[in-house]
Design an enzyme around this catalytic site. Structure first.
Site, PDB file in Angstrom:
ATOM      1  CG  HIS A  50     -22.748 -45.600  -7.718  1.00 57.75           C
ATOM      2  ND1 HIS A  50     -23.072 -44.310  -8.082  1.00 57.75           N
ATOM      3  CD2 HIS A  50     -21.423 -45.581  -7.396  1.00 57.75           C
ATOM      4  CE1 HIS A  50     -21.983 -43.560  -8.000  1.00 57.75           C
ATOM      5  NE2 HIS A  50     -20.982 -44.302  -7.576  1.00 57.75           N
ATOM      6  CG  ASP A  69     -19.832 -40.118  -7.382  1.00 55.79           C
ATOM      7  OD1 ASP A  69     -18.687 -40.132  -6.911  1.00 55.79           O
ATOM      8  OD2 ASP A  69     -20.269 -41.050  -8.070  1.00 55.79           O
TER       9      ASP A  69
HETATM   10 ZN    ZN Z   1     -17.912 -42.432  -5.657  1.00 49.21          ZN
END
Ligand code: ZN
Length: 452
Positions: free
Chosen positions: A268, A319
């Site tokens: 991220h 994810d």
């Molecule tokens: Zn994750």
């Protein structure tokens, strides 16, 4: 021996027309350009290397589309996590295998050829370790074997509920270890992966929220090679918490307190300032961007244009697996930048190469690095791992080499991945995984059982 003939293929030198790829066992034995197909050759449209998926929690596939209503005044990552924890409590090893098999098959159908599993549901439902500490990891390895996807297993170290060493909550009991227990998990995971062709092992301190500085130091002493992945700066609340705890932003804290280098994948890194971005770019780490999940969770937009301007590295992850599709991840990556900057072709950092071409190449390189795997290339001597796109799809009518990736990423209405080969084994044909029916049947039974 198998020979594949492509109307065009993406070679290390770029797109070439009329390409024969000779496969012997797991390897590409020869590549001929400008060749006519010979009798017995398999005829295909467009051949290219597949994309690595550097960040996945496979089990979350089972809650896709099921947390899309507002249940609190403020709905954000943290309220989503409540749903996710509830699912995590229900899993057992067979359920994890069934769900992961579906996720992995969909990854292959969607253009991903290797997955980095950021794996943290380790123990039995009441928090008791299984007799084999890698019991749940073995389920992931079994799903990888069934589907044929390359697996880089990233066992997660999780110890605390928040900055400053807060004790874990009861709904985190399946995740937690002390560092000795984690060392045993790594050993057991290594044994599990030994049964899997080209499985790889890394480490994953979950986040700065979940690991104390002392524990992080002890973890780093456990292994001197292999990837290291960490969730970082995904949420503004996490940034604020880190500043309150340490006086520093998360990436700045990590850079000062660990030797962050090309082994690292910062997953991220959504909320970074200019100084942090400069440090990430300079140290050789990969930023793990997960555009569809970051959009779904309302995380924010990572300044990918600034990373590329500094020659920083990134890869793509699915994810939460809310939707699994390599092209759509890349599309949303670029569209997020366009919406934020009010410009077009923001990530065509090489100026004129083509946005999709540039980000595809970058995501292949960054993903391979982050997963500790060689970069897949269509060339003699490389593993025979590649995908083909269906050039009979309307989105491909009249294609020219410099438009192929752009048409796939920006203009195909459905996945146009036709076939996928992993180390010489053909696992997807006509857009469908070869074990698709059995995998879906088992997934359906598993979800029914979990909901009983
Ligand atoms: Zn994750």
């Amino acid at each position: 021996m198998t020979v594949l003939w492509f109307r065009a293929a993406l070679l290390p030198s770029g797109w070439s027309a009329r390409v024969r790829v000779v496969i012997r066992d797991r390897w590409i034995a020869a590549v001929e350009v400008g060749a006519a197909p010979a009798a017995g050759d398999e005829i295909h449209g467009l051949g290219l290397p597949g994309l690595p998926n550097l960040h996945s929690h496979a089990f979350q596939r089972a809650m896709a589309g099921q947390a899309e209503r507002r249940i609190a005044a403020q709905d954000n990552f943290w309220s989503w996590r409540t749903h996710m924890y509830a699912l995590a409590q229900t899993l057992d090893p067979p359920a994890l295998e069934a769900i992961a098999a579906l996720a992995f098959a969909e990854m292959l159908e969607g253009g991903f050829v290797r997955v980095g599993e950021f794996h943290y549901v380790h123990h039995d439902r009441d928090g008791t370790p299984y007799e084999d500490p890698a019991e749940m990891a073995a389920s992931l390895a079994a799903a990888a074997a069934t589907t044929g996807i390359g697996l880089t297993l990233l066992p997660v170290f999780y110890a605390n509920a928040g900055f400053g060493g807060l004790p874990p909550s009861s709904d985190q009991r399946r995740f937690v270890h002390d560092t000795d227990g984690y060392a045993r998990l790594l050993e057991a995971s290594e044994r599990t992966l030994a049964n899997l062709e080209d499985g790889r092992l890394g480490m994953a301190p979950h986040s700065l929220r979940a690991v104390t500085p002392d524990a992080l130091d002890r973890l780093m002493a456990l292994r001197s090679d292999g990837p290291i992945h960490i969730h970082i700066a995904e949420q503004t609340m996490e940034v604020d918490g880190c500043i309150a705890w340490s006086g520093q932003r998360p990436v700045a804290w990590l850079m000062e307190n660990q030797r962050v280098d090309a082994r690292w994948c910062l997953v991220h890194a959504t909320h970074v300032d200019a100084a942090e971005l400069a440090q990430i770019s300079a140290c050789g780490a990969v930023v793990g961007l997960c555009p569809m999940t970051e959009a779904n969770l309302g995380d924010g937009v990572f300044p990918a244009d600034e990373l590329l301007a500094r020659a920083g590295r990134f890869g793509i992850g699915s994810d939460s697996n809310v939707l699994i599709d390599a092209a759509q991840e890349l599309r949303l990556l670029e569209y997020g930048q366009r919406l934020a900057r009010r410009e077009r072709n923001v990530l065509d950092a090489a100026r004129g190469v083509g946005t999709a071409d540039h980000i595809y190449a970058q995501a292949c390189a960054g993903g391979a690095q982050a997963l500790g795997a060689p970069l897949d290339r269509i060339e003699a001597g490389a593993a025979a791992t590649l995908i083909s796109l269906d050039d009979r799809d309307p989105s491909m009518v009249g294609w020219t080499p410099d438009e192929i990736l752009a048409r796939w990423v920006f203009a195909s209405r459905k996945p146009i991945v036709d076939c996928v080969w992993r180390r010489g084994r053909k696992v997807v044909s006509g857009g469908r995984h070869h074990e698709r029916e059995a995998i879906i049947a088992r997934y359906r039974d598993t979800l029914a059982r979990l909901r009983e």
